[in-house]
Motif scaffolding. Structure first.
Motif, short mmCIF file in Angstrom:
data_model
loop_
_atom_site.label_atom_id
_atom_site.label_comp_id
_atom_site.label_asym_id
_atom_site.label_seq_id
_atom_site.Cartn_x
_atom_site.Cartn_y
_atom_site.Cartn_z
N LYS A 24 0.83 -1.21 0.00
CA LYS A 24 0.00 0.00 0.00
C LYS A 24 0.86 1.26 0.00
O LYS A 24 0.63 2.21 -0.77
CB LYS A 24 -0.93 0.00 1.21
CG LYS A 24 -1.91 1.17 1.24
CD LYS A 24 -2.86 1.05 2.41
CE LYS A 24 -3.87 2.20 2.39
NZ LYS A 24 -4.84 2.10 3.52
N LYS A 25 1.90 1.27 0.84
CA LYS A 25 2.79 2.42 0.94
C LYS A 25 3.55 2.62 -0.36
O LYS A 25 3.65 3.75 -0.87
CB LYS A 25 3.75 2.21 2.11
CG LYS A 25 4.81 3.30 2.26
CD LYS A 25 4.20 4.64 2.64
CE LYS A 25 5.29 5.67 2.94
NZ LYS A 25 4.71 7.03 3.14
N LEU A 26 4.08 1.55 -0.92
CA LEU A 26 4.86 1.66 -2.15
C LEU A 26 3.98 2.09 -3.32
O LEU A 26 4.41 2.89 -4.17
CB LEU A 26 5.52 0.31 -2.46
CG LEU A 26 6.65 -0.12 -1.51
CD1 LEU A 26 7.13 -1.51 -1.86
CD2 LEU A 26 7.80 0.87 -1.54
N HIS A 27 2.76 1.58 -3.37
CA HIS A 27 1.85 1.95 -4.46
C HIS A 27 1.48 3.43 -4.37
O HIS A 27 1.36 4.11 -5.40
CB HIS A 27 0.60 1.10 -4.40
CG HIS A 27 -0.37 1.37 -5.52
ND1 HIS A 27 -0.04 1.18 -6.85
CD2 HIS A 27 -1.65 1.83 -5.51
CE1 HIS A 27 -1.08 1.51 -7.60
NE2 HIS A 27 -2.05 1.91 -6.82
N GLU A 28 1.31 3.92 -3.16
CA GLU A 28 0.96 5.33 -2.97
C GLU A 28 2.12 6.25 -3.35
O GLU A 28 1.93 7.28 -3.99
CB GLU A 28 0.57 5.59 -1.52
CG GLU A 28 -0.78 4.98 -1.13
CD GLU A 28 -1.06 5.11 0.36
OE1 GLU A 28 -0.12 5.47 1.11
OE2 GLU A 28 -2.19 4.82 0.78
N ASP A 29 3.34 5.86 -2.95
CA ASP A 29 4.51 6.72 -3.15
C ASP A 29 5.20 6.53 -4.49
O ASP A 29 5.84 7.44 -5.01
CB ASP A 29 5.52 6.50 -2.03
CG ASP A 29 4.99 6.94 -0.67
OD1 ASP A 29 3.95 7.63 -0.63
OD2 ASP A 29 5.62 6.59 0.35
N TYR A 30 5.09 5.33 -5.04
CA TYR A 30 5.77 5.00 -6.31
C TYR A 30 4.79 4.27 -7.24
O TYR A 30 4.94 3.08 -7.49
CB TYR A 30 7.01 4.14 -6.04
CG TYR A 30 7.90 4.71 -4.96
CD1 TYR A 30 8.83 5.72 -5.24
CD2 TYR A 30 7.80 4.26 -3.64
CE1 TYR A 30 9.62 6.26 -4.25
CE2 TYR A 30 8.59 4.80 -2.64
CZ TYR A 30 9.50 5.80 -2.95
OH TYR A 30 10.28 6.34 -1.94
N PRO A 31 3.78 4.97 -7.72
CA PRO A 31 2.70 4.32 -8.49
C PRO A 31 3.17 3.65 -9.78
O PRO A 31 2.48 2.76 -10.29
CB PRO A 31 1.73 5.47 -8.78
CG PRO A 31 2.55 6.71 -8.64
CD PRO A 31 3.54 6.42 -7.58
N GLN A 32 4.32 4.06 -10.31
CA GLN A 32 4.81 3.45 -11.55
C GLN A 32 5.48 2.10 -11.31
O GLN A 32 5.66 1.32 -12.25
CB GLN A 32 5.80 4.40 -12.25
CG GLN A 32 5.20 5.74 -12.65
CD GLN A 32 3.95 5.58 -13.50
OE1 GLN A 32 3.95 4.82 -14.46
NE2 GLN A 32 2.89 6.30 -13.15
N MET A 33 5.85 1.83 -10.07
CA MET A 33 6.51 0.57 -9.76
C MET A 33 5.45 -0.53 -9.60
O MET A 33 4.48 -0.37 -8.88
CB MET A 33 7.32 0.70 -8.46
CG MET A 33 8.08 -0.57 -8.09
SD MET A 33 9.21 -0.33 -6.69
CE MET A 33 8.03 0.08 -5.37
N LYS A 34 5.66 -1.65 -10.28
CA LYS A 34 4.72 -2.76 -10.17
C LYS A 34 4.99 -3.54 -8.88
O LYS A 34 6.10 -3.56 -8.37
CB LYS A 34 4.86 -3.70 -11.37
CG LYS A 34 4.77 -2.99 -12.72
CD LYS A 34 3.46 -2.27 -12.91
CE LYS A 34 3.39 -1.66 -14.30
NZ LYS A 34 2.17 -0.82 -14.49
N ILE A 35 3.94 -4.21 -8.40
CA ILE A 35 4.06 -4.97 -7.15
C ILE A 35 3.47 -6.36 -7.36
O ILE A 35 2.35 -6.51 -7.84
CB ILE A 35 3.32 -4.26 -6.00
CG1 ILE A 35 3.93 -2.88 -5.75
CG2 ILE A 35 3.39 -5.11 -4.72
CD1 ILE A 35 3.13 -2.02 -4.77
#
Length: 213
Positions: free
Chosen positions: A68-79
């Motif tokens: 959730k944190k990574l998606h919010e801060d780095y939306p271009q990075m896939k998870i």
């Protein structure tokens, strides 16, 4: 080169996953973390990653919170979530938190690498035996309930939405519909704008709601 952030609290498992991933000469695990907080801090340090592969159950900060944190801060990075837990609730929460896929740890090397490529190319990765249960739960309605298709959609756009709903990546869609990858990308953007959807996950959900897959 595809730069990968790998977060897994068990060092032996993490090393094994790294070996599997790097059998693809275009992939490099350039960041390793033992928990979700370390994964977030690696990104905050300025390191660039194309995709983050996160275990769900980790100490300090679990994979769901990290996603959730990574998606919010780095939306271009896939998870991509990687876990031993075959649980619908985990998969639903992972997708809600921005993950592009949910893969079980018993996947072989070929499946893991294919899933990474699928995520990077915009596809949605779900175990086939949980997808039918996960997506209806994610959209919060019975799979028998059907909405009306937007009448402004062209036949080609409907076909493309069906492909997205099946979890196809851009290359697979291009091959199926005999289009260029660039055309597929452009048409998906047009469809998202037309339907006022945020991303491909929402488009896949739209396909499920309308029984298009």
């Amino acid at each position: 080169m595809i730069h990968i952030l790998l977060a897994e609290d068990q060092k032996m498992v993490r090393q094994g996953l790294k070996v599997m991933i790097e059998t693809d000469e275009d992939m490099l695990v350039s960041g390793e973390a033992a928990n979700g907080l370390e994964a977030v801090e690696l990104c905050q340090s300025g390191k660039f990653f194309d995709i983050a592969i996160l275990d769900i159950r980790m100490p300090v900060m679990d994979g769901l919170k990290a996603a959730k944190k990574l998606h919010e801060d780095y939306p271009q990075m896939k998870i991509l979530m990687l876990t031993t837990f075959n649980d619908d609730e985990y998969a639903i929460e992972a997708l809600k938190n921005g993950a592009r896929g949910y893969l079980l740890k018993n996947a072989d090397t070929e499946e893991l690498i294919r899933s990474i490529h699928t995520c990077l190319e915009g596809g949605l990765v779900l175990e086939s035996h949980v997808a039918a249960k996960v997506l209806p739960n994610l959209i919060g309605r019975s799979p028998q309930e059907k909405q009306f298709l937007d009448p402004s959609l062209t036949d080609r756009e409907v076909a493309l939405i069906c492909c997205v709903g099946k979890g196809m990546n851009n290359k697979e869609i291009a091959d199926t519909l005999h289009l260029s990858i660039g055309t597929v990308k452009n048409q998906i953007s047009v469809i998202l704008d037309k339907l006022e959807l945020r991303d491909r996950t929402q488009l896949a959900i739209y396909a499920i709601r309308n029984q298009m897959v």
